[in-house]
Design a protein around this motif. Structure first.
Motif, PDB file in Angstrom:
ATOM      1  N   LYS A  78       0.852  -1.195   0.000  1.00 54.34           N
ATOM      2  CA  LYS A  78       0.000   0.000   0.000  1.00 54.34           C
ATOM      3  C   LYS A  78       0.885   1.241   0.000  1.00 54.34           C
ATOM      4  O   LYS A  78       1.919   1.281   0.684  1.00 54.34           O
ATOM      5  CB  LYS A  78      -0.879   0.003   1.261  1.00 54.34           C
TER       6      LYS A  78
ATOM      7  N   ASN B 297      -3.784   4.917 -12.583  1.00 54.64           N
ATOM      8  CA  ASN B 297      -4.427   4.973 -11.266  1.00 54.64           C
ATOM      9  C   ASN B 297      -5.935   5.114 -11.490  1.00 54.64           C
ATOM     10  O   ASN B 297      -6.398   5.227 -12.627  1.00 54.64           O
ATOM     11  CB  ASN B 297      -3.875   6.173 -10.485  1.00 54.64           C
ATOM     12  N   SER B 298      -6.677   5.118 -10.389  1.00 56.04           N
ATOM     13  CA  SER B 298      -8.119   5.373 -10.479  1.00 56.04           C
ATOM     14  C   SER B 298      -8.353   6.728 -11.150  1.00 56.04           C
ATOM     15  O   SER B 298      -7.498   7.619 -11.102  1.00 56.04           O
ATOM     16  CB  SER B 298      -8.721   5.367  -9.080  1.00 56.04           C
TER      17      SER B 298
ATOM     18  N   MET C 243      -9.993   6.482  -0.044  1.00 53.90           N
ATOM     19  CA  MET C 243      -9.437   5.915   1.183  1.00 53.90           C
ATOM     20  C   MET C 243      -8.652   6.960   1.980  1.00 53.90           C
ATOM     21  O   MET C 243      -8.671   6.954   3.217  1.00 53.90           O
ATOM     22  CB  MET C 243      -8.527   4.731   0.850  1.00 53.90           C
ATOM     23  N   GLY C 244      -7.925   7.813   1.285  1.00 53.84           N
ATOM     24  CA  GLY C 244      -7.144   8.846   1.984  1.00 53.84           C
ATOM     25  C   GLY C 244      -5.813   8.341   2.518  1.00 53.84           C
ATOM     26  O   GLY C 244      -5.333   8.815   3.560  1.00 53.84           O
ATOM     27  N   LEU C 245      -5.241   7.369   1.817  1.00 56.92           N
ATOM     28  CA  LEU C 245      -3.911   6.860   2.158  1.00 56.92           C
ATOM     29  C   LEU C 245      -3.770   6.313   3.577  1.00 56.92           C
ATOM     30  O   LEU C 245      -2.803   6.624   4.280  1.00 56.92           O
ATOM     31  CB  LEU C 245      -2.845   7.953   1.924  1.00 56.92           C
TER      32      LEU C 245
ATOM     33  N   CYS D  36      -2.304  10.074  -6.489  1.00 63.54           N
ATOM     34  CA  CYS D  36      -3.373   9.864  -5.497  1.00 63.54           C
ATOM     35  C   CYS D  36      -4.345  11.039  -5.540  1.00 63.54           C
ATOM     36  O   CYS D  36      -3.937  12.181  -5.352  1.00 63.54           O
ATOM     37  CB  CYS D  36      -2.817   9.717  -4.087  1.00 63.54           C
ATOM     38  N   PRO D  37      -5.635  10.768  -5.806  1.00 65.27           N
ATOM     39  CA  PRO D  37      -6.595  11.863  -5.925  1.00 65.27           C
ATOM     40  C   PRO D  37      -7.321  12.197  -4.627  1.00 65.27           C
ATOM     41  O   PRO D  37      -8.186  13.074  -4.623  1.00 65.27           O
ATOM     42  CB  PRO D  37      -7.597  11.296  -6.945  1.00 65.27           C
ATOM     43  N   ASN D  38      -7.001  11.518  -3.541  1.00 67.64           N
ATOM     44  CA  ASN D  38      -7.935  11.512  -2.408  1.00 67.64           C
ATOM     45  C   ASN D  38      -7.492  12.216  -1.139  1.00 67.64           C
ATOM     46  O   ASN D  38      -8.136  12.070  -0.112  1.00 67.64           O
ATOM     47  CB  ASN D  38      -8.267  10.052  -2.058  1.00 67.64           C
TER      48      ASN D  38
ATOM     49  N   ASN E 163       4.059   7.066  -6.292  1.00 67.42           N
ATOM     50  CA  ASN E 163       2.694   7.365  -6.706  1.00 67.42           C
ATOM     51  C   ASN E 163       2.560   8.857  -7.021  1.00 67.42           C
ATOM     52  O   ASN E 163       2.616   9.687  -6.120  1.00 67.42           O
ATOM     53  CB  ASN E 163       1.774   6.954  -5.555  1.00 67.42           C
TER      54      ASN E 163
HETATM   55  C1  DHB Z   1      -5.385   6.331  -2.430  1.00 67.94           C
HETATM   56  C2  DHB Z   1      -6.028   6.229  -3.632  1.00 67.94           C
HETATM   57  C3  DHB Z   1      -5.312   6.205  -4.788  1.00 67.94           C
HETATM   58  O1  DHB Z   1      -5.916   6.088  -6.009  1.00 67.94           O
HETATM   59  C4  DHB Z   1      -3.941   6.303  -4.726  1.00 67.94           C
HETATM   60  O2  DHB Z   1      -3.223   6.313  -5.840  1.00 67.94           O
HETATM   61  C5  DHB Z   1      -3.299   6.387  -3.530  1.00 67.94           C
HETATM   62  C6  DHB Z   1      -4.026   6.406  -2.379  1.00 67.94           C
HETATM   63  C7  DHB Z   1      -6.125   6.392  -1.186  1.00 67.94           C
HETATM   64  O3  DHB Z   1      -7.168   7.056  -1.151  1.00 67.94           O
HETATM   65  O4  DHB Z   1      -5.671   5.806  -0.187  1.00 67.94           O
END
Ligand code: DHB
Length: 307
Positions: free
Chosen positions: A43, A189-190, A69-71, A126-128, A123
């Motif tokens: 992760k 990525n998403s 999720m927010g990492l 990450c969009p979140n 990464n």
């Molecule tokens: C999260 C989501 C992602 O698409 C990413 O690349 C990294 C982290 C996340 O929300 O945890």
């Protein structure tokens, strides 16, 4: 025989887990070690451990998922400690790194250069994290970040890219990548900042960021295929490509292979099923290749037939 190579590292099969689902805790990482996943991907980690965003933050959808999720992760130092205990599985270990700034990425890449990881996936997409833009959509910052993180050691380093939707963007990003010793990309990525609404409750299906989150799964496969194929055309063959986005079956994996991917990563399917999905997809891909008289991965790679 589904063996392949990424950045000159041998992978016993073409299919591994993507960073995200079920790869945060030590138990989950051992499960991946014991599974048919071709590698153990962690992760995305940050400097400091994070709980992540408020729940609900993941929702399975008819053909994929949306997540914010927010990492949530244990913090990079925990992964530095866990990785040596994963070498017993004799498969590549990929550390996913997601700093909240370029300096964070430099600090973590430097540390993982001295770790048990075989490859580093940084990464850029990450969009979140509320208030934090996706690095990969800011070309100046992408260039600056690559300059900083590619001079810290010899382990193969790659980056996880967001989806692009314009040929100017594919070309601009490819030209930046070519300036640095980047050994692989993971695409895509998403799709960030999408909105799924439940008409019954009249609410978004997830809580963080007023319901805006990353779209995953089958919805995004055509976008992933386009990104892999565009970058395969634009990048030198020394840069390997992981295809990511909507891989649930051997057929999906085959489509990424035709587009030019060197391996595929599985996210939503692994989240919704379990480690057995790696065995199933592997078997399906092997059968499909045999039925088409392809002897191995290399024989079918990039064999997309244009009309
Ligand atoms: C999260 C989501 C992602 O698409 C990413 O690349 C990294 C982290 C996340 O929300 O945890």
């Amino acid at each position: 025989n589904l063996s392949t190579k990424i950045a000159d590292v041998n992978f016993d099969s073409y299919i591994l887990n993507a960073s995200g689902p079920r790869c945060t805790t030590e138990t989950e990482l051992h499960n991946l070690g014991q599974s048919d996943s071709a590698a153990i991907m962690t992760k995305s980690c940050t400097l400091v451990a994070r709980e992540g965003n408020p729940e609900p933050r993941y929702k399975a959808l008819p053909q994929g998922s949306i997540q914010s999720m927010g990492l949530p992760n244990l913090g990079y130092k925990a992964y530095l400690e866990i990785l040596p205990r994963l070498t017993q599985y004799n498969k590549p270990i990929i550390a996913s790194i997601s700093g909240l700034s370029i300096n964070d990425n430099v600090e973590m890449v430097r540390a993982f250069q001295q770790s048990a990881a075989d490859l580093l996936e940084v990464n850029f997409s990450c969009p979140n994290v509320p208030g934090k833009p996706q690095l990969g959509y800011d070309f100046e910052q992408t260039d600056k970040a690559l300059a900083a993180i590619t001079k810290l050691g010899d382990k193969p380093l790659g980056i996880k890219l967001p989806a692009y939707f314009d040929f100017n963007h594919f070309e601009t990003v490819a030209n930046i990548l070519k300036k640095y010793p980047v050994k692989f990309i993971s695409s895509i990525n998403s799709i960030g900042n999408t909105l799924v609404i439940d008409p019954e409750t009249q609410s978004p299906v997830i809580k963080p960021k007023a319901g805006f989150g990353g779209l995953c799964g089958s919805y995004i496969k055509p976008i992933g295929l386009a990104n892999v194929n565009a970058f395969r055309e634009l990048l030198p063959k020394e840069i390997s490509i992981f295809g990511v986005g909507g891989v649930y079956t051997g057929t999906d994996a085959f489509e990424y292979l035709l587009a030019g991917a060197d391996a595929v990563q599985v996210a939503t399917c692994y989240q919704e099923q379990d480690v057995n999905c790696f065995t199933r997809i592997k078997n399906e891909l092997a059968q499909l290749l045999a039925s088409k008289n392809y002897q191995n991965i290399d024989a079918a790679k990039g064999q997309l037939q244009l009309l």
